[in-house]
Scaffold this active site. Structure first.
Site, PDB file in Angstrom:
ATOM      1  N   SER A  21      22.056 -15.664  16.683  1.00 24.40           N
ATOM      2  CA  SER A  21      21.343 -14.596  17.375  1.00 24.40           C
ATOM      3  C   SER A  21      21.738 -14.613  18.854  1.00 24.40           C
ATOM      4  CB  SER A  21      19.835 -14.759  17.166  1.00 24.40           C
ATOM      5  OG  SER A  21      19.122 -13.649  17.656  1.00 24.40           O
ATOM      6  N   ARG A  37       5.506  -9.656  19.517  1.00 23.19           N
ATOM      7  CA  ARG A  37       6.049 -10.493  18.459  1.00 23.19           C
ATOM      8  C   ARG A  37       6.113  -9.737  17.135  1.00 23.19           C
ATOM      9  NH1 ARG A  37       9.643 -14.425  17.834  1.00 23.19           N
ATOM     10  NH2 ARG A  37       9.105 -15.940  16.222  1.00 23.19           N
ATOM     11  N   ASP A  89      21.599  -7.387   7.968  1.00 23.47           N
ATOM     12  CA  ASP A  89      21.145  -7.557   9.359  1.00 23.47           C
ATOM     13  C   ASP A  89      21.450  -6.286  10.149  1.00 23.47           C
ATOM     14  OD1 ASP A  89      20.533  -8.364  11.906  1.00 23.47           O
ATOM     15  OD2 ASP A  89      21.852 -10.113  11.910  1.00 23.47           O
ATOM     16  N   HIS A 133      18.066 -10.166   9.763  1.00 24.39           N
ATOM     17  CA  HIS A 133      18.524 -11.049  10.831  1.00 24.39           C
ATOM     18  C   HIS A 133      18.074 -12.491  10.612  1.00 24.39           C
ATOM     19  CE1 HIS A 133      20.147 -12.001  14.715  1.00 24.39           C
ATOM     20  NE2 HIS A 133      18.980 -12.414  15.181  1.00 24.39           N
ATOM     21  N   ASP A 134      16.937 -12.676   9.978  1.00 22.85           N
ATOM     22  CA  ASP A 134      16.413 -14.016   9.731  1.00 22.85           C
ATOM     23  C   ASP A 134      17.279 -14.833   8.786  1.00 22.85           C
ATOM     24  OD1 ASP A 134      14.260 -14.184  11.390  1.00 22.85           O
ATOM     25  OD2 ASP A 134      12.754 -13.707   9.878  1.00 22.85           O
TER      26      ASP A 134
END
Length: 396
Positions: free
Chosen positions: A142, A212, A315, A348-349
């Site tokens: 990232s 968040r 992603d 993305h995780d």
């Protein structure tokens, strides 16, 4: 156990300085002179990259990449000496907005603006303190991948290998927009008080929680959200943040996806600082690999090592296309490079939650370069689009 080193006066890229910058870091394995691997953490990560819950650390008790770093793992600490430092601007031990200035008061928003270039330079200074002149590899995921690329740009002679996972040379406008909304959620919270909330009884937890939640939506793909939550209603005991009409009539369901976001937000506000979130997202948004050069290729031209880009088909935050842009820049400089594309619907995780897919190409690259059996260069100059389609939009 985390350690903290004082680097003395440090001048940031913005031109401002503080009299004593502190950097918190952790090391793993034994240094043999040519086996140092720097791991760069993601946006809200810490120096605690491995070791499960067995180490004392600043703020973040759970190791964030424990499935990748450790004895016998992809970054094998019986072979490599691993260093991970918490970046300036964060709140896990290194100097940041919550730190105390010489007069005894918190810096707050008087802390200098922080850039990824500052992260790179403080890491270089830390390595000097540790007596490590040269790195075997720099690895990051990232925004940590951007940090790794910055090493190839700023210190091309100081590392042999660079690994950028789920990274990009710069953010696209969609991600910039969502980060801007997240920051405004914080600065619109009345308890933010222009960043001067440290000596009060309250902090802008509501705004930070919203920020968040926006981040978590960015980290997941459409497929992963559908698989995790679909349109299911949450259980009776789930954390609830509903409209008054929901509570009064019980008509509209409180959904599983809402419960997940509320739970993640509640956990996050217990451990992270709102000002740090503002600073770190600005650093990420501001980064441009080509800054100061004519192009990405020019920025990487002095690097003479080996490079690996890893991307994930699901992603949309840092896309396969963006990783391929980096790989193309390395190819244009005749750098030995591979772009390994992982088929994944985790979004993305994926670089955190799919170690069984990330570990093999990473381990093989560290051992054998781009000739590693698990490393596949799936995009070439002749077929630059030879990869699976990605989710390019959150909404479409």
């Amino acid at each position: 156990m985390s350690e903290t080193v004082s680097l003395g006066e440090f001048r940031f890229a913005c031109g401002e300085s503080i009299p004593n910058l502190e950097l918190t870091y952790e090391t793993y394995g034994e240094f043999t002179g040519d086996n140092a691997v720097l791991v760069c953490h993601a946006l809200t990560g810490s120096a605690h990259v491995a070791g499960g819950r067995t180490r004392e650390t600043s703020g973040q008790a759970r190791a964030w990449w424990d499935d990748i770093v450790g004895p016998g793992k992809a970054i094998d600490t019986t072979e490599y000496y691993v260093i991970c430092a918490n970046v300036p601007g964060s709140c896990y031990g290194s100097s940041g907005p919550a730190s105390t200035r010489p007069d005894g008061t918190p810096y707050g928003t008087d802390f200098p603006p922080v850039t990824i270039a500052d992260w790179t330079e403080t890491q270089r200074a830390l390595l000097d303190e540790l007596g490590i002149p040269h790195l075997y590899a720099v690895v990051g995921g990232s925004v940590g991948g951007m940090n790794a690329l910055d090493w190839a740009k700023r210190h091309p002679d100081h590392t042999e290998r660079v690994v950028a996972i789920a990274a990009a040379p710069r953010l696209d406008p969609q991600c910039l927009a969502l980060d801007a909304i997240a920051r405004r959620a914080i600065t619109s919270d009345p308890k933010w008080q222009d960043g001067d909330y440290y000596n009060t009884d309250a902090s802008p937890t509501h705004g930070l929680a919203l920020a968040r939640q926006i981040g978590h939506v960015m980290y997941l793909s459409k497929d992963s959200m559908d698989g995790k939550f679909a349109r299911r209603a949450a259980g009776r005991d789930s954390l609830r943040d509903t409209f008054p009409v929901d509570s009064a009539a019980g008509f509209f369901p409180y959904r599983d996806v809402e419960s997940y976001l509320d739970y993640q937000a509640e956990r996050f506000i217990e451990r992270f600082d709102a000002n740090s979130y503002l600073y770190l997202t600005r650093a990420m948004d501001n980064y441009d690999l080509a800054s100061g050069y004519e192009s990405n290729t020019d920025a990487l031209a002095a690097f003479d090592g080996k490079a690996l880009c890893i991307s994930f088909t699901g992603d949309w935050h840092f896309t396969v296309d963006q990783s391929e842009t980096v790989a193309q820049a390395f190819r244009a400089t005749s750098t030995d490079v591979a772009h390994h594309i992982i088929d994944s619907d985790h979004g993305h995780d994926a670089f955190l939650v799919e170690p069984e897919k990330v570990g093999p190409p990473l381990a093989d690259f560290l051992a054998d370069g781009v000739r590693g059996s698990a490393v596949t260069d799936t995009a070439t100059e002749e077929d630059e689009r030879a990869f699976a389609p990605v989710h390019t939009s959150l909404f479409g």
